[in-house]
Design an enzyme around this catalytic site. Sequence first.
Site, short mmCIF file in Angstrom:
data_model
loop_
_atom_site.label_atom_id
_atom_site.label_comp_id
_atom_site.label_asym_id
_atom_site.label_seq_id
_atom_site.Cartn_x
_atom_site.Cartn_y
_atom_site.Cartn_z
CD GLU A 1 12.96 -7.62 -2.49
OE1 GLU A 1 13.81 -6.90 -3.01
OE2 GLU A 1 11.93 -8.01 -3.08
CG ASP A 2 10.76 -12.49 -1.77
OD1 ASP A 2 10.38 -11.44 -1.22
OD2 ASP A 2 10.74 -12.66 -3.00
#
Length: 188
Positions: free
Chosen positions: A72-73
Amino acid sequence: MVELSQVDAEILTQIFDALRYASEQHRDQRRKGEDESPYVNHLIAVADLLVAVGGVRDSDVVCAGILHDTLEDTETTADELEQRYGVRVRGIVEEVSDDQALVKEERKRRQIEHAPHISYEAKLVKLADKISNVGDVGAFPPAGWSHERRVDYIVWAEEVVAGLRGTNEALEARFDDVVVETRRSLGV
Ligand code: ZN
């Protein structure tokens, strides 16, 4: 002293590798809280909750807990995760990752919707993640978050966790305690 077995040592080596890899991948990020703690602290907290509170003994779940925010990051790809940590870890991390192509509100709505349908292993990671996040919103509120936004976050996390219940009694009880504590600190 406890003598580690060969298997224990191999698992520890994998865990240390995941910690090193995750901290490197997240190196330019800080947690949103006012204390701006290094991102890896959140990953250690999640792994610790899984093992020490949840009694989790599945090393792939612990490893996935450490890596749960990499897709996600960070620039990490699912193929990289599979190469380094195996297809099972990859699968768990994919299950707990939002689709970044969607707008934030839709991602949050889908987390509530999907929670009951993800695997047992992914539910464990998600429970530990929500405990850490709600605790941080209470203890180290993100700079710029209004009171309302903090309360909204807790309400949303409770809705996600409602769909994860029946997975791990100790983690669910810890979540409930952290919610009570955080609500008290916010006066709601
Ligand atoms: Zn997280």
